[in-house]
Design a protein around this motif. Structure first.
Motif, PDB file in Angstrom:
ATOM      1  N   PRO A  76       6.485  -5.866  41.234  1.00  0.00           N
ATOM      2  CA  PRO A  76       6.409  -4.659  40.403  1.00  0.00           C
ATOM      3  C   PRO A  76       7.494  -3.625  40.747  1.00  0.00           C
ATOM      4  CG  PRO A  76       4.239  -5.260  41.203  1.00  0.00           C
ATOM      5  CD  PRO A  76       5.204  -6.161  41.892  1.00  0.00           C
ATOM      6  N   LYS A  77       7.769  -3.444  42.041  1.00  0.00           N
ATOM      7  CA  LYS A  77       8.812  -2.486  42.443  1.00  0.00           C
ATOM      8  C   LYS A  77      10.163  -2.868  41.828  1.00  0.00           C
ATOM      9  CE  LYS A  77      11.193  -0.433  46.407  1.00  0.00           C
ATOM     10  NZ  LYS A  77      12.489  -0.530  45.743  1.00  0.00           N
ATOM     11  N   MET A  78      10.455  -4.172  41.842  1.00  0.00           N
ATOM     12  CA  MET A  78      11.712  -4.651  41.275  1.00  0.00           C
ATOM     13  C   MET A  78      11.808  -4.294  39.794  1.00  0.00           C
ATOM     14  SD  MET A  78      12.707  -8.605  40.621  1.00  0.00           S
ATOM     15  CE  MET A  78      11.511  -8.770  39.307  1.00  0.00           C
ATOM     16  N   ILE A  79      10.743  -4.561  39.041  1.00  0.00           N
ATOM     17  CA  ILE A  79      10.751  -4.271  37.598  1.00  0.00           C
ATOM     18  C   ILE A  79      10.781  -2.767  37.355  1.00  0.00           C
ATOM     19  CG2 ILE A  79       9.439  -4.511  35.446  1.00  0.00           C
ATOM     20  CD1 ILE A  79      10.852  -7.075  36.398  1.00  0.00           C
ATOM     21  N   ASN A  80      10.063  -2.028  38.190  1.00  0.00           N
ATOM     22  CA  ASN A  80      10.083  -0.566  38.091  1.00  0.00           C
ATOM     23  C   ASN A  80      11.498  -0.037  38.293  1.00  0.00           C
ATOM     24  OD1 ASN A  80       8.372   1.831  37.795  1.00  0.00           O
ATOM     25  ND2 ASN A  80       8.969   2.311  39.891  1.00  0.00           N
ATOM     26  N   ASP A  81      12.209  -0.601  39.273  1.00  0.00           N
ATOM     27  CA  ASP A  81      13.589  -0.179  39.544  1.00  0.00           C
ATOM     28  C   ASP A  81      14.525  -0.516  38.382  1.00  0.00           C
ATOM     29  OD1 ASP A  81      12.756   0.728  42.002  1.00  0.00           O
ATOM     30  OD2 ASP A  81      13.529  -0.973  43.145  1.00  0.00           O
ATOM     31  N   GLN A  82      14.143  -1.538  37.594  1.00  0.00           N
ATOM     32  CA  GLN A  82      14.969  -1.932  36.441  1.00  0.00           C
ATOM     33  C   GLN A  82      14.644  -1.120  35.180  1.00  0.00           C
ATOM     34  OE1 GLN A  82      14.721  -6.172  35.705  1.00  0.00           O
ATOM     35  NE2 GLN A  82      15.080  -6.689  37.848  1.00  0.00           N
ATOM     36  N   GLY A  83      13.715  -0.186  35.311  1.00  0.00           N
ATOM     37  CA  GLY A  83      13.365   0.645  34.160  1.00  0.00           C
ATOM     38  C   GLY A  83      12.215   0.104  33.347  1.00  0.00           C
ATOM     39  N   GLY A  84      11.535  -0.941  33.876  1.00  0.00           N
ATOM     40  CA  GLY A  84      10.353  -1.453  33.196  1.00  0.00           C
ATOM     41  C   GLY A  84       9.167  -0.517  33.384  1.00  0.00           C
ATOM     42  N   GLN A  85       8.198  -0.613  32.480  1.00  0.00           N
ATOM     43  CA  GLN A  85       6.957   0.162  32.619  1.00  0.00           C
ATOM     44  C   GLN A  85       5.900  -0.754  33.219  1.00  0.00           C
ATOM     45  OE1 GLN A  85       5.709   2.360  29.087  1.00  0.00           O
ATOM     46  NE2 GLN A  85       7.745   2.096  28.212  1.00  0.00           N
ATOM     47  N   GLU A 112      -0.506  -7.013  55.228  1.00  0.00           N
ATOM     48  CA  GLU A 112       0.596  -7.800  54.677  1.00  0.00           C
ATOM     49  C   GLU A 112       0.303  -9.297  54.749  1.00  0.00           C
ATOM     50  OE1 GLU A 112       4.326  -6.846  56.450  1.00  0.00           O
ATOM     51  OE2 GLU A 112       4.295  -4.757  55.788  1.00  0.00           O
ATOM     52  N   ASN A 113       0.445  -9.961  53.635  1.00  0.00           N
ATOM     53  CA  ASN A 113       0.439 -11.427  53.575  1.00  0.00           C
ATOM     54  C   ASN A 113       1.280 -11.810  52.354  1.00  0.00           C
ATOM     55  OD1 ASN A 113      -1.214 -11.385  51.199  1.00  0.00           O
ATOM     56  ND2 ASN A 113      -3.054 -11.261  52.467  1.00  0.00           N
ATOM     57  N   GLU A 114       1.360 -13.094  52.097  1.00  0.00           N
ATOM     58  CA  GLU A 114       2.219 -13.564  51.015  1.00  0.00           C
ATOM     59  C   GLU A 114       1.870 -12.924  49.668  1.00  0.00           C
ATOM     60  OE1 GLU A 114       4.281 -17.901  50.842  1.00  0.00           O
ATOM     61  OE2 GLU A 114       2.122 -17.871  50.532  1.00  0.00           O
ATOM     62  N   VAL A 115       0.575 -12.896  49.367  1.00  0.00           N
ATOM     63  CA  VAL A 115       0.126 -12.356  48.073  1.00  0.00           C
ATOM     64  C   VAL A 115       0.347 -10.843  48.007  1.00  0.00           C
ATOM     65  CG1 VAL A 115      -1.850 -12.051  46.521  1.00  0.00           C
ATOM     66  CG2 VAL A 115      -1.584 -14.188  47.790  1.00  0.00           C
ATOM     67  N   SER A 116      -0.085 -10.129  49.035  1.00  0.00           N
ATOM     68  CA  SER A 116      -0.027  -8.657  48.985  1.00  0.00           C
ATOM     69  C   SER A 116       1.405  -8.146  48.968  1.00  0.00           C
ATOM     70  CB  SER A 116      -0.800  -8.049  50.158  1.00  0.00           C
ATOM     71  OG  SER A 116      -0.190  -8.356  51.397  1.00  0.00           O
ATOM     72  N   LEU A 117       2.305  -8.841  49.655  1.00  0.00           N
ATOM     73  CA  LEU A 117       3.705  -8.413  49.678  1.00  0.00           C
ATOM     74  C   LEU A 117       4.388  -8.651  48.329  1.00  0.00           C
ATOM     75  CD1 LEU A 117       4.724  -9.601  53.248  1.00  0.00           C
ATOM     76  CD2 LEU A 117       4.804  -7.238  52.419  1.00  0.00           C
ATOM     77  N   MET A 118       4.194  -9.845  47.755  1.00  0.00           N
ATOM     78  CA  MET A 118       4.806 -10.123  46.447  1.00  0.00           C
ATOM     79  C   MET A 118       4.197  -9.258  45.351  1.00  0.00           C
ATOM     80  SD  MET A 118       7.356 -12.020  46.755  1.00  0.00           S
ATOM     81  CE  MET A 118       7.802 -12.664  45.153  1.00  0.00           C
TER      82      MET A 118
END
Length: 268
Positions: free
Chosen positions: A30-39, A19-25
């Motif tokens: 992507p998880k956020m967009i995935n949860d919104q129904g994005g591909q 875990e670091n700034e880059v790896s966490l974001m």
């Protein structure tokens, strides 16, 4: 963001690396967009310290087998894939025995940067684009995280500028605080120029330190996100005066809405 296609290209992603700034974001966005129904698709290098058995990586034979030219040398491209548990998010790994087999990410045991990190970055950028072409998957946005992914915008705007697949694709770069000291190989600019990238567009790479690499990346991006609270004043000023749409730093608690609005209103 429902049904929008976003390609995330990152130096590091959890849970495959620490875990670091880059790896966490690179996981949270992507998880956020995935949860919104994005591909979404995520691409990262397959460093030798990623446990293939634990994370269930497997080679995709139909995508592997190409050779990519880096500095006039043919380098075989191997593609591996895994899924982030519980998230149904696919991660593609760009691999090559010469560049990524060593058991670390960017430095040796003594903390010295690998001398071929510049070539690894070039190979990674080309490997991502060639794989996406084979998948015939057209991203609305490519979102770049971390300096190992920083060559991708440059190659997209020059080496791959005539690819019809990407004619409407926008490139967003997240800029993080300095993550390595010193410079990459002094010949980096010539290795990029070898791929018919105009010299005047990559003059920053004459001294390929962290800030200059990021400046070259920003110049070739369509929009920029300041992803670190403690970004250097010089890089902050450069982004603010670049003329590109940019999003100031957003804390973990509020980034989701801010990133979504930025994608919708400034990028797409």
């Amino acid at each position: 963001m429902k049904d929008k296609r976003i390609l995330y290209v990152s130096s590091e992603v959890v849970p495959y690396l620490d875990e670091n700034e880059v790896s966490l974001m690179s996981y949270d966005v992507p998880k956020m967009i995935n949860d919104q129904g994005g591909q979404i698709r995520i691409f990262m290098p397959r460093y030798g310290n990623i446990n293939e058995r634990r994370h269930q990586l497997h080679e995709v034979i139909r995508l592997s087998g190409m050779n990519l030219v880096v500095n006039d040398l043919d380098m075989p491209l191997i593609i591996k894939v895994a899924s982030i548990p519980k998230e149904r998010i696919q991660v593609y790994f760009i691999d090559n025995d010469e560049y990524f087999k060593r058991k670390a990410t960017f430095t040796d045991e003594a903390g010295t940067m690998y001398p071929d990190n510049d070539e690894r970055a070039i190979f990674f950028a080309k490997g991502v684009v060639e794989t996406v072409k084979k998948l015939n998957w057209v991203p609305d946005i490519i979102h770049v995280h971390g300096w190992m992914a920083a060559m991708l915008p440059i190659y997209m705007k020059h080496f791959y500028k005539n690819e019809a697949l990407f004619s409407d694709t926008k490139i967003v770069t997240s800029v993080y605080s300095q993550s390595f000291e010193g410079t990459l190989d002094a010949e980096m600019i010539n290795k990029v120029k070898f791929d018919n990238v105009p010299l005047e567009s990559i003059l920053d790479l004459e001294v390929p330190d962290y800030e200059n690499i990021i400046k070259a990346t920003v110049k070739h991006s369509d929009a920029v996100i300041i992803a670190s609270e403690n970004l250097s004043p010089s890089l902050t000023k450069f982004i603010e005066s670049s003329g590109k749409p940019f999003l100031p730093f957003q804390s973990k608690e509020v980034f989701a809405e801010a990133y979504t609005n930025f994608y919708k209103n400034e990028v797409l």
